[in-house]
Scaffold this motif. Structure first.
Motif, PDB file in Angstrom:
ATOM      1  N   ALA A  45       0.823  -1.207   0.000  1.00 40.04           N
ATOM      2  CA  ALA A  45       0.000   0.000   0.000  1.00 40.04           C
ATOM      3  C   ALA A  45       0.858   1.258   0.000  1.00 40.04           C
ATOM      4  O   ALA A  45       2.052   1.239   0.306  1.00 40.04           O
ATOM      5  CB  ALA A  45      -0.920  -0.006   1.221  1.00 40.04           C
ATOM      6  N   LEU A  46       0.198   2.350  -0.346  1.00 37.82           N
ATOM      7  CA  LEU A  46       0.870   3.641  -0.430  1.00 37.82           C
ATOM      8  C   LEU A  46       1.499   4.039   0.915  1.00 37.82           C
ATOM      9  O   LEU A  46       2.565   4.673   0.944  1.00 37.82           O
ATOM     10  CB  LEU A  46      -0.183   4.690  -0.839  1.00 37.82           C
ATOM     11  CG  LEU A  46       0.229   5.919  -1.602  1.00 37.82           C
ATOM     12  CD1 LEU A  46       0.928   5.574  -2.902  1.00 37.82           C
ATOM     13  CD2 LEU A  46      -1.016   6.766  -1.895  1.00 37.82           C
ATOM     14  N   ASP A  47       0.869   3.657   1.998  1.00 44.29           N
ATOM     15  CA  ASP A  47       1.378   4.079   3.306  1.00 44.29           C
ATOM     16  C   ASP A  47       2.379   3.069   3.892  1.00 44.29           C
ATOM     17  O   ASP A  47       2.695   3.122   5.075  1.00 44.29           O
ATOM     18  CB  ASP A  47       0.245   4.367   4.299  1.00 44.29           C
ATOM     19  CG  ASP A  47      -0.661   3.183   4.548  1.00 44.29           C
ATOM     20  OD1 ASP A  47      -0.329   2.059   4.111  1.00 44.29           O
ATOM     21  OD2 ASP A  47      -1.714   3.379   5.186  1.00 44.29           O
ATOM     22  N   ASN A  48       2.883   2.182   3.034  1.00 44.00           N
ATOM     23  CA  ASN A  48       3.869   1.194   3.481  1.00 44.00           C
ATOM     24  C   ASN A  48       5.304   1.605   3.161  1.00 44.00           C
ATOM     25  O   ASN A  48       6.203   0.765   3.208  1.00 44.00           O
ATOM     26  CB  ASN A  48       3.560  -0.162   2.830  1.00 44.00           C
ATOM     27  CG  ASN A  48       2.384  -0.864   3.481  1.00 44.00           C
ATOM     28  OD1 ASN A  48       1.792  -0.329   4.412  1.00 44.00           O
ATOM     29  ND2 ASN A  48       2.038  -2.034   3.012  1.00 44.00           N
TER      30      ASN A  48
END
Lengths: 136, 136, 136
Positions: free
Chosen positions: B110-113
């Motif tokens: 994910a983008l927030d990873n």
């Protein structure tokens, strides 16, 4: 198709390292039904201080961990996964690894996340993988 | 943002190893449109017995596999992924790697990873990545 | 349960490597609330040419990157992840790593993707992990 990373102590002999790799592969064949020739593995020996683990987390007495990380297509049932853990651990015991020292992680991905040569996406062409319930 | 792991034989020269890393990066730029300066790669040379593969699975005649595992944000279309496999394999051929020997796996997250420095989540701040259809 | 891969320069001393591993673990305890004894880490030292990175992507001035990849059960909130990135970077600064040089990636998987010894799926038995909002 599974890609298997095995990280273990360099103090384990080359003979045992190979037996460990063989055992993990056979367990994938036995428990999940992957083809016998579907074998892709990366073994990385480490100095002991590079493999860090707690010697008693959740009551398991670890002494010399073998880390097994398996990247595979999603969709195997929980039951198949549990069978796989037991089978890996049993076969690694035959290779001289204490069951307490086998730490396994799965990373699941999609059918179109694989190319096993020639720049093609062979799993997409096949349309499925053994043991998977869902088609991505 | 993609994080690229390349595992290959230590018998390949340092010059070729660099050419392989360059080729994988250029393929990501060409096929997926990542910025030219979005480059993060880990190359790990191995003794030959540490890289295990079947020499004929699915009819591909492998002799000296180069494993490429790419962790990247989810959302690239199947078409983009297939373009990427072809482009990597073509550019690695220019670096002297047989197309049969290029094995590629994608792991999507994910983008927030992601944090690419200073403890910030830069991709969340950007809000998107090139080529992705969906916003996590 | 998190499995932590740390890839860094072999020119960093064994003492610093250990301090880095300690810092990443403490950050997981502090930011996500994992138990102090839930520690599984693989440290891989590399020759400098094996760690490739852009020295300025997104305006971060990197010089000697430490790659931290954490495989963990899905379900931690974005807020927890951002806390984790800041905490890792702060603690690695105390270990002598420039904040610009800390590159972190998360790979999330399911509760039944783990066996931490004896062939059992302990996280399934526990039924949850600290900080996760959803039960797979």
């Amino acid at each position: 198709m599974p890609l298997v990373h095995i990280d273990l102590s360099a103090q384990r002999s080359p003979f045992q390292r190979r037996a460990i790799a063989d055992g993990v592969h056979q367990a994938l064949v036995d428990a999940i039904g992957i083809p016998a020739d579907d074998r892709f593995q990366i073994v990385t020996p480490h100095d002991p201080e590079e493999l860090i683990f707690d010697p008693n987390y959740l009551g398991v007495a670890r002494r010399d961990v073998v880390y097994v990380q398996i990247t595979l297509v999603q969709g195997r049932s929980r039951e198949l996964k549990l069978d796989l853990y037991r089978r890996i651990t049993d076969l690694l015991a035959e290779a001289g690894v204490r069951p307490e020292d086998v730490v396994i992680t799965l990373v699941e991905n999609a059918l179109d996340n694989w190319s096993v040569g020639n720049g093609r996406a062979q799993l997409v062409e096949l349309g499925t993988v053994p043991g998977a319930r869902v088609e991505p």
